[in-house]
Design an enzyme around this catalytic site. Structure first.
Site, PDB file in Angstrom:
ATOM      1  CB  ALA A  47      -0.939  -0.001   1.207  1.00 27.86           C
ATOM      2  N   GLY A  50       0.380   3.174  -5.777  1.00 25.71           N
ATOM      3  CA  GLY A  50      -0.648   2.679  -6.680  1.00 25.71           C
ATOM      4  C   GLY A  50      -1.999   2.387  -6.062  1.00 25.71           C
ATOM      5  CB  ILE A  51      -4.334  -0.449  -6.737  1.00 29.58           C
ATOM      6  CG1 ILE A  51      -4.457  -0.251  -8.242  1.00 29.58           C
ATOM      7  CG2 ILE A  51      -5.657  -0.952  -6.174  1.00 29.58           C
ATOM      8  CD1 ILE A  51      -4.609  -1.554  -9.006  1.00 29.58           C
ATOM      9  CE1 TYR A 200       0.635  -9.778 -12.319  1.00 23.10           C
ATOM     10  CE2 TYR A 200      -0.655  -9.715 -14.346  1.00 23.10           C
ATOM     11  CZ  TYR A 200      -0.433  -9.282 -13.048  1.00 23.10           C
ATOM     12  OH  TYR A 200      -1.285  -8.371 -12.476  1.00 23.10           O
TER      13      TYR A 200
END
Length: 316
Positions: A47, A50-51, A200
């Site tokens: 955190a 970004g998101i 990924y």
């Protein structure tokens, strides 16, 4: 040649004038929940940017005590300072967590459990994407080790605290590319064949399968779990791919901001009445279609058991 230039100019002009509408369309859903979180405790991995950072900001704004769990503590402290100033919530804390090292994961969990008596929301947000082939400190291929096994172990270590704090939720960030993924049990560490993009995809399928199996095992406990596709988001995640970085710049009008990308995570963490949908996959703040491979209960159970073996844990 003049005709081609004319068509190109017309096309670019069309994009320029319609960009606001296009941008709005690709922005996707917005979390509509008004739930406030005073007294609630949240852990979000990755955190510091970004998101995850935007998710932390919104949950802090709603009064939660938010733990930013990240590898780079300095970046984490910078993000936390910004969020504290923006939300006027002093309860935004940073703790070191390196998902590529099980010792770090265990150290984080031990420290958190000693510090907190409750955990209401766990958001497994961190991840790596399209890295050159490498292995974690424990010998796992990096995408599998960080994106799946690291969060699998973290959730295992924090699960009793979640159960003691019900109702509680676990949100796992996956991706639409899980459709291209496959669990190669004969070559989980990609030692026989490695593709950065497919590695990924495989790890994102593992996230969906983990969510499905976790929901099954958590029935009746008061803890629910959800897999999330945040959308195509402008973030640091694509830094290992020059091509994706270039495409992200060219098609920026179509790409979500980090705030927009955080909306489905927030929806799954906050929306009321979501409990019957535990184990499901969400995109744009609504339940979405998943790959048939991610609905395979036998594969989900086998991946669970193999993950436990790799990590040396017992999880009923």
């Amino acid at each position: 040649m003049l005709a081609v230039l004319g068509l190109l100019t017309t096309f670019l002009s069309f994009l320029y004038f319609t960009a606001p509408s296009i941008r709005k369309f690709f922005a996707g859903g917005v979390c509509r929940s008004n739930v406030q979180l005073p007294g609630k405790v949240v852990v979000i991995t990755g955190a510091n940017t970004g998101i995850g950072k935007e998710t932390a900001r919104e949950l802090a704004r709603r009064g939660a005590r938010v733990y930013i769990a990240c590898r780079d503590v300095l970046k984490g402290e910078s993000a936390a300072s910004e969020i504290r100033a923006d939300t006027k919530n002093s309860q935004v804390l940073v703790r070191k967590l390196d998902l590529s090292d099980t010792k770090s994961i265990r150290a984080f969990a031990e420290g958190f459990l000693a510090e907190e008596k409750h955990l209401h929301i766990l958001i497994n947000n961190a991840g790596v994407m399209m890295c050159p082939y490498s292995k974690t400190a424990d010998g796992f291929e990096s995408h599998l080790g960080v994106n799946h096994l690291g969060h699998f172990l973290l959730t295992h270590l924090l699960l009793e605290r979640l159960k003691e704090s019900t109702p509680a939720r676990v949100v796992n960030l996956s991706s639409v590319v899980h459709h291209a993924g496959k669990i190669h049990f004969h070559d989980l560490q990609s030692e026989k064949y490695y593709s950065r993009s497919l590695a990924y995809c495989h790890s994102k399928l593992a996230n969906v399968l983990f969510t499905r199996e976790l929901a099954k095992r958590l029935q009746g406990t008061g803890v629910t779990t959800y897999a999330v596709h945040p959308g195509i988001v402008s973030s640091e995640l694509v830094r290992h791919s020059f091509l994706l970085c270039l495409l992200w710049r060219i098609f920026s009008p179509f790409i979500k901001s980090a705030w927009e990308g955080a909306q489905t995570s927030l929806h799954c963490a906050l929306a009321e009445g979501l409990e019957p949908l535990s184990g499901k996959y969400f995109s744009d703040c609504k339940k979405a279609w998943v790959s048939p491979k991610s609905r395979d209960n036998k594969t989900a159970e086998r991946l669970w058991n193999v993950s436990c073996e790799l990590l040396g844990i017992q999880w009923q």
